[in-house]
Write a protein that holds these residues in place. Sequence first.
Motif, PDB file in Angstrom:
ATOM      1  N   PHE A 149     142.826 -18.678  75.460  1.00  0.00           N
ATOM      2  CA  PHE A 149     143.454 -19.277  76.635  1.00  0.00           C
ATOM      3  C   PHE A 149     143.131 -20.758  76.781  1.00  0.00           C
ATOM      4  CE2 PHE A 149     145.368 -15.909  79.168  1.00  0.00           C
ATOM      5  CZ  PHE A 149     144.885 -14.780  78.534  1.00  0.00           C
ATOM      6  N   LEU A 171     140.554  -4.841  75.669  1.00  0.00           N
ATOM      7  CA  LEU A 171     139.721  -6.042  75.634  1.00  0.00           C
ATOM      8  C   LEU A 171     139.168  -6.321  77.018  1.00  0.00           C
ATOM      9  CD1 LEU A 171     142.752  -6.607  74.164  1.00  0.00           C
ATOM     10  CD2 LEU A 171     141.495  -8.536  73.250  1.00  0.00           C
ATOM     11  N   LEU A 222     149.493  -8.494  75.894  1.00  0.00           N
ATOM     12  CA  LEU A 222     148.442  -7.815  76.627  1.00  0.00           C
ATOM     13  C   LEU A 222     148.890  -7.535  78.056  1.00  0.00           C
ATOM     14  CD1 LEU A 222     145.271  -9.862  75.557  1.00  0.00           C
ATOM     15  CD2 LEU A 222     146.020  -7.638  74.689  1.00  0.00           C
ATOM     16  N   PHE A 226     138.248  -9.435  83.556  1.00  0.00           N
ATOM     17  CA  PHE A 226     139.562  -8.806  83.420  1.00  0.00           C
ATOM     18  C   PHE A 226     139.542  -7.810  82.271  1.00  0.00           C
ATOM     19  CE2 PHE A 226     142.063 -11.179  86.397  1.00  0.00           C
ATOM     20  CZ  PHE A 226     141.542 -12.455  86.425  1.00  0.00           C
ATOM     21  N   TYR A 248     137.847  -9.727  79.223  1.00  0.00           N
ATOM     22  CA  TYR A 248     137.777 -11.172  79.302  1.00  0.00           C
ATOM     23  C   TYR A 248     136.934 -11.544  80.511  1.00  0.00           C
ATOM     24  CZ  TYR A 248     141.463 -12.118  75.878  1.00  0.00           C
ATOM     25  OH  TYR A 248     142.202 -12.231  74.721  1.00  0.00           O
ATOM     26  N   PHE A 258     147.159  -6.955  81.705  1.00  0.00           N
ATOM     27  CA  PHE A 258     145.868  -7.197  82.347  1.00  0.00           C
ATOM     28  C   PHE A 258     145.726  -6.415  83.645  1.00  0.00           C
ATOM     29  CE2 PHE A 258     143.763 -10.673  80.115  1.00  0.00           C
ATOM     30  CZ  PHE A 258     144.770 -11.127  79.271  1.00  0.00           C
ATOM     31  N   GLY A 259     144.472  -6.109  83.964  1.00  0.00           N
ATOM     32  CA  GLY A 259     144.146  -5.569  85.273  1.00  0.00           C
ATOM     33  C   GLY A 259     144.017  -6.699  86.283  1.00  0.00           C
ATOM     34  N   SER A 293     138.844  -0.533  69.824  1.00  0.00           N
ATOM     35  CA  SER A 293     140.033   0.153  69.340  1.00  0.00           C
ATOM     36  C   SER A 293     139.998   1.604  69.820  1.00  0.00           C
ATOM     37  CB  SER A 293     140.033   0.114  67.813  1.00  0.00           C
ATOM     38  OG  SER A 293     140.913   1.081  67.291  1.00  0.00           O
ATOM     39  N   PRO A 331     140.413 -17.762  80.860  1.00  0.00           N
ATOM     40  CA  PRO A 331     139.626 -16.593  80.456  1.00  0.00           C
ATOM     41  C   PRO A 331     139.113 -16.735  79.026  1.00  0.00           C
ATOM     42  CG  PRO A 331     141.711 -15.930  81.454  1.00  0.00           C
ATOM     43  CD  PRO A 331     141.789 -17.403  81.218  1.00  0.00           C
ATOM     44  N   SER A 343     146.521  -3.377  74.925  1.00  0.00           N
ATOM     45  CA  SER A 343     147.638  -3.678  74.039  1.00  0.00           C
ATOM     46  C   SER A 343     148.167  -2.379  73.436  1.00  0.00           C
ATOM     47  CB  SER A 343     147.168  -4.609  72.929  1.00  0.00           C
ATOM     48  OG  SER A 343     148.138  -4.733  71.921  1.00  0.00           O
ATOM     49  N   LEU A 396     146.166  -9.909  91.929  1.00  0.00           N
ATOM     50  CA  LEU A 396     147.256  -9.473  91.037  1.00  0.00           C
ATOM     51  C   LEU A 396     146.910  -9.632  89.565  1.00  0.00           C
ATOM     52  CD1 LEU A 396     150.332 -10.941  92.955  1.00  0.00           C
ATOM     53  CD2 LEU A 396     149.499  -8.584  92.975  1.00  0.00           C
ATOM     54  N   GLY A 397     145.798 -10.251  89.264  1.00  0.00           N
ATOM     55  CA  GLY A 397     145.408 -10.433  87.878  1.00  0.00           C
ATOM     56  C   GLY A 397     146.285 -11.442  87.171  1.00  0.00           C
ATOM     57  N   LEU A 398     146.407 -11.282  85.851  1.00  0.00           N
ATOM     58  CA  LEU A 398     147.264 -12.154  85.052  1.00  0.00           C
ATOM     59  C   LEU A 398     148.582 -11.430  84.798  1.00  0.00           C
ATOM     60  CD1 LEU A 398     144.322 -13.256  84.399  1.00  0.00           C
ATOM     61  CD2 LEU A 398     145.260 -13.945  82.208  1.00  0.00           C
ATOM     62  N   GLU A 434     142.737 -10.924  69.739  1.00  0.00           N
ATOM     63  CA  GLU A 434     142.451 -11.504  71.042  1.00  0.00           C
ATOM     64  C   GLU A 434     143.352 -12.713  71.267  1.00  0.00           C
ATOM     65  OE1 GLU A 434     138.824 -12.189  69.050  1.00  0.00           O
ATOM     66  OE2 GLU A 434     138.521 -14.078  70.129  1.00  0.00           O
ATOM     67  N   GLN A 435     143.590 -12.980  72.515  1.00  0.00           N
ATOM     68  CA  GLN A 435     144.315 -14.177  72.888  1.00  0.00           C
ATOM     69  C   GLN A 435     143.321 -15.249  73.298  1.00  0.00           C
ATOM     70  OE1 GLN A 435     147.373 -13.369  75.786  1.00  0.00           O
ATOM     71  NE2 GLN A 435     148.317 -11.792  74.531  1.00  0.00           N
ATOM     72  N   ASP A 483     146.404   1.156  72.583  1.00  0.00           N
ATOM     73  CA  ASP A 483     145.444   1.571  71.575  1.00  0.00           C
ATOM     74  C   ASP A 483     144.402   0.497  71.279  1.00  0.00           C
ATOM     75  OD1 ASP A 483     147.667   1.112  68.673  1.00  0.00           O
ATOM     76  OD2 ASP A 483     147.028  -0.239  70.266  1.00  0.00           O
ATOM     77  N   TYR A 484     144.399  -0.557  72.062  1.00  0.00           N
ATOM     78  CA  TYR A 484     143.414  -1.612  71.856  1.00  0.00           C
ATOM     79  C   TYR A 484     143.116  -2.208  73.213  1.00  0.00           C
ATOM     80  CZ  TYR A 484     141.255  -5.706  69.611  1.00  0.00           C
ATOM     81  OH  TYR A 484     140.383  -6.668  69.186  1.00  0.00           O
ATOM     82  N   TYR A 498     151.181 -17.062  81.399  1.00  0.00           N
ATOM     83  CA  TYR A 498     150.829 -16.161  82.487  1.00  0.00           C
ATOM     84  C   TYR A 498     150.703 -16.961  83.778  1.00  0.00           C
ATOM     85  CZ  TYR A 498     149.023 -12.980  78.825  1.00  0.00           C
ATOM     86  OH  TYR A 498     148.872 -12.152  77.739  1.00  0.00           O
ATOM     87  N   GLY A 529     148.961  -6.468  66.581  1.00  0.00           N
ATOM     88  CA  GLY A 529     148.641  -6.226  67.986  1.00  0.00           C
ATOM     89  C   GLY A 529     147.179  -6.117  68.307  1.00  0.00           C
ATOM     90  N   MET A 530     146.295  -6.242  67.308  1.00  0.00           N
ATOM     91  CA  MET A 530     144.863  -6.134  67.597  1.00  0.00           C
ATOM     92  C   MET A 530     144.186  -7.488  67.450  1.00  0.00           C
ATOM     93  SD  MET A 530     143.741  -2.440  66.239  1.00  0.00           S
ATOM     94  CE  MET A 530     144.537  -0.980  66.911  1.00  0.00           C
ATOM     95  N   PHE A 574     137.432 -14.454  75.760  1.00  0.00           N
ATOM     96  CA  PHE A 574     137.285 -13.122  75.212  1.00  0.00           C
ATOM     97  C   PHE A 574     135.818 -12.713  75.183  1.00  0.00           C
ATOM     98  CE2 PHE A 574     137.898  -9.497  72.647  1.00  0.00           C
ATOM     99  CZ  PHE A 574     136.966  -9.531  71.631  1.00  0.00           C
TER     100      PHE A 574
END
Lengths: 114, 115
Positions: A105, B34, B103, B89, B36, B105-106, B51, B44, B93, A41-43, A102-103, B31-32, A35, A99-100, B46
């Motif tokens: 960093f 998060l 993901l 943030f 940060y 992000f905002g 969900s 960042p 997902s 602009l965020g990530l 967390e990432q 549907d998910y 990213y 897809g559920m 978590f």
Amino acid sequence: DVKVTQSSRYLVKRTGEKVFLECVQDMDHENMFWYRQDPGLGLRLIYFSYDVKMKEKGDIPEGYSVSREKKERFSLILESASTNQTSMYLCASSFSSGGMDEQYFGPGTRLTVT
Amino acid sequence: DQQVKQNSPSLSVQEGRISILNCDYTNSMFDYFLWYKKYPAEGPTFLISISSIKDKNEDGRFTVFLNKSAKHLSLHIVPSQPGDSAVYFCAASAGGGTSYGKLTFGQGTILTVHP
């Protein structure tokens, strides 16, 4: 404890140089991401990879390429750096379980292109 | 096309009071969700997730609420502490096998908690 490391915290490069940003994760994660973070602009996702040698474009891939030769390592390459690529670059990794997840960093690389 | 929006660039609250950070999304496939937290010069970390099958998830001082019909989620921090001062943030997902955990992000909200 998951650890994502990035090769440099701060980097200054000249316009036109080829730049390599390295990322290593130690949790055997399948997915890795690059990213850039810019104020307001965020990530924004540049590229991601879901397996060795596999790569997918994110939302802003122009001017970038990536390489994933080993599962733990994901490299971002700026073929010819430009001033508008001055930014904070963040690498992340995650498991692949529908897809559920967390990432996780890394600490980020602040790149300045002059 | 900003699919995840945090319309408040900044928020300032007093220590001990509630902080409420808001996030809106447009993609009904998400549907998910998060949250940060990011300190300067760090990546960042978590904080909490939810969900789409739930409308609330709580973890200590942090609670996330999801309103699917309004496509809106919020993060409540009670009580707020000066150490909570950071950029927050929101991320979303779409799930599924082909999302690869991607993901969206905002823009982030800068929270400042004053002693």
